[in-house]
Enzyme design. Structure first.
Site, short mmCIF file in Angstrom:
data_model
loop_
_atom_site.label_atom_id
_atom_site.label_comp_id
_atom_site.label_asym_id
_atom_site.label_seq_id
_atom_site.Cartn_x
_atom_site.Cartn_y
_atom_site.Cartn_z
N SER A 123 -3.89 -9.55 3.44
CA SER A 123 -2.92 -10.64 3.65
C SER A 123 -2.86 -10.94 5.13
O SER A 123 -3.11 -10.05 5.96
CB SER A 123 -1.53 -10.19 3.17
OG SER A 123 -0.55 -11.09 3.65
N TYR A 138 4.66 -3.76 3.12
CA TYR A 138 3.58 -4.70 2.85
C TYR A 138 2.71 -4.88 4.09
O TYR A 138 1.48 -4.81 4.03
CB TYR A 138 4.18 -6.04 2.39
CG TYR A 138 3.19 -7.00 1.79
CD1 TYR A 138 2.70 -6.83 0.50
CD2 TYR A 138 2.74 -8.11 2.52
CE1 TYR A 138 1.80 -7.73 -0.04
CE2 TYR A 138 1.83 -9.01 1.97
CZ TYR A 138 1.37 -8.82 0.68
OH TYR A 138 0.46 -9.70 0.15
N1 LIG Z 1 0.82 -14.41 -3.55
C1 LIG Z 1 0.66 -14.59 -2.25
O1 LIG Z 1 1.24 -15.53 -1.64
C2 LIG Z 1 -0.24 -13.68 -1.47
C3 LIG Z 1 -0.44 -13.94 -0.10
C4 LIG Z 1 -1.33 -13.14 0.62
C5 LIG Z 1 -1.97 -12.10 -0.01
N2 LIG Z 1 -1.74 -11.85 -1.34
C6 LIG Z 1 -2.47 -10.73 -1.94
O2 LIG Z 1 -3.20 -11.20 -3.06
C7 LIG Z 1 -3.28 -10.16 -4.04
C8 LIG Z 1 -2.74 -10.67 -5.36
O3 LIG Z 1 -1.39 -11.05 -5.14
P1 LIG Z 1 -0.58 -11.86 -6.23
O4 LIG Z 1 0.51 -12.56 -5.51
O5 LIG Z 1 -1.54 -12.61 -7.09
O6 LIG Z 1 0.07 -10.66 -7.04
P2 LIG Z 1 0.70 -10.62 -8.49
O7 LIG Z 1 1.98 -9.86 -8.34
O8 LIG Z 1 0.71 -11.97 -9.14
O9 LIG Z 1 -0.35 -9.73 -9.26
C9 LIG Z 1 -0.52 -8.38 -8.93
C10 LIG Z 1 -1.32 -7.71 -10.01
O10 LIG Z 1 -1.47 -6.34 -9.69
C11 LIG Z 1 -1.28 -5.57 -10.85
N3 LIG Z 1 -0.81 -4.23 -10.54
C12 LIG Z 1 0.35 -3.86 -9.93
N4 LIG Z 1 0.45 -2.51 -9.87
C13 LIG Z 1 -0.69 -2.03 -10.46
C14 LIG Z 1 -1.17 -0.72 -10.71
N5 LIG Z 1 -0.47 0.37 -10.40
N6 LIG Z 1 -2.38 -0.59 -11.31
C15 LIG Z 1 -3.10 -1.68 -11.66
N7 LIG Z 1 -2.68 -2.95 -11.46
C16 LIG Z 1 -1.49 -3.11 -10.86
C17 LIG Z 1 -0.23 -6.33 -11.65
O11 LIG Z 1 -0.28 -5.98 -13.02
C18 LIG Z 1 -0.66 -7.78 -11.40
O12 LIG Z 1 -1.63 -8.18 -12.35
C19 LIG Z 1 -2.46 -8.98 -3.51
O13 LIG Z 1 -3.29 -8.04 -2.94
C20 LIG Z 1 -1.55 -9.65 -2.49
O14 LIG Z 1 -1.14 -8.77 -1.50
C21 LIG Z 1 -0.90 -12.61 -2.08
#
Ligand SMILES: NC(=O)c1ccc[n+]([C@@H]2O[C@H](COP(=O)([O-])OP(=O)(O)OC[C@H]3O[C@@H](n4cnc5c(N)ncnc54)[C@H](O)[C@@H]3O)[C@@H](O)[C@H]2O)c1
Length: 257
Positions: free
Chosen positions: A146, A169
């Protein structure tokens, strides 16, 4: 080689964790649209089942498996199941995240729980999947970090909302970026490349005041959309990026330019 062949993922077996989440879903789709055989793994198979009919109707080669990355036995089971069912692995997209900590003032237990999943568990699944990729003759790992692993939070964005940027985070995402560089060197002799994508905030569900303030801070004038991550993940998964290793690509619409 023709550039379309270089970018094609045809014949590659790809695992993405959390492939039905917000950023996970477009990456899951993109990797399959580029020709990959793509497995999503997360704690619940139910969410995968909800998106599957649409993806399979579009002719995509998609599969679902179960894993809790904080549970070593569950990670080993996933590893064995992948080898048994698919014969090996070429690409691992390390995307899952848990958010037990929401605010700076949350109890320490929330920080500890975050490390259990996002630091120890994340390392465990990465090391085990790297092992399968190495045994399959080599391939690539793509860590999804991120922009918040690279920069301090802009707290002015959260004023007037219930939102905060939790410290765990920033800590584990920063660690993931450095781990990418460590693993790029460690795994190079095994023909495993390791790169990272550091996305900015994805549009969806945030309070309007946050969205408007955020958009003003970004030269692109908007939050990220689902299509923004598709090309970069396919590029890093493909042979078109064969000479890129240990890199972190910031995908923030120019916010930190
Ligand atoms: N959403 C954003 O704005 C954003 C911004 C920058 C980076 N990110 C990064 O992108 C990636 C995805 O983020 P997102 O917002 O789509 O997240 P999300 O919360 O929509 O999805 C996260 C997923 O991780 C899975 N998960 C959680 N704990 C788990 C475990 N113990 N074992 C296996 N799976 C597990 C959940 O079931 C879910 O499917 C992450 O690494 C996040 O840090 C997201």
């Amino acid at each position: 080689m023709n550039v379309n062949e270089l970018l094609s993922l045809k014949g590659k077996v790809i695992l993405i964790t959390g492939g039905t989440g917000l950023y996970g879903r477009p990456m899951f789709e993109a990797l399959a649209e580029a020709g990959g055989k793509v497995i999503t793994a997360s704690r619940s198979l139910e969410s995968a089942k909800q998106v599957f009919p649409e993806l399979q109707n579009a002719g995509l080669d998609v599969h679902a498996m179960q894993v809790d990355q904080a549970d070593h036995d569950s990670v080993l089971k996933l590893k064995n199941d992948i080898v048994k069912q698919f014969g090996g692995l070429d690409v691992f997209v390390n995307n899952a995240v848990a958010r037990p900590m929401r605010k700076y003032a949350d109890p320490l237990e929330a920080f500890t729980e975050s490390m259990r999943i996002n630091a120890t568990g994340m390392f465990d699944i990465t090391r085990e999947m790297a092992d399968v990729i190495a045994q399959s003759g080599g391939g690539t790992i793509i860590n999804i970090a991120s922009m918040q692993g690279m920069f301090g939070a802009d707290f002015s964005l959260y004023e007037g909302t219930e939102m905060d940027s939790p410290p765990d985070y920033h800590f584990h995402k920063g660690g993931m970026i450095t781990l990418t560089k460590y693993l790029a060197r460690k795994l190079a002799p095994k023909k495993v490349r390791v790169n990272c994508i550091s996305p900015g905030g994805l549009y969806g569900g945030q309070p309007e005041t946050f969205i408007q303030k955020y958009a003003k801070k970004v030269p692109a004038g908007r939050m990220a959309g689902p299509d923004d991550i598709k090309g970069v993940v396919v590029f890093l998964a493909s042979d078109a990026s064969a000479y890129i290793n240990g890199e972190n690509i910031l995908m923030d619409g120019g916010m930190h330019a």
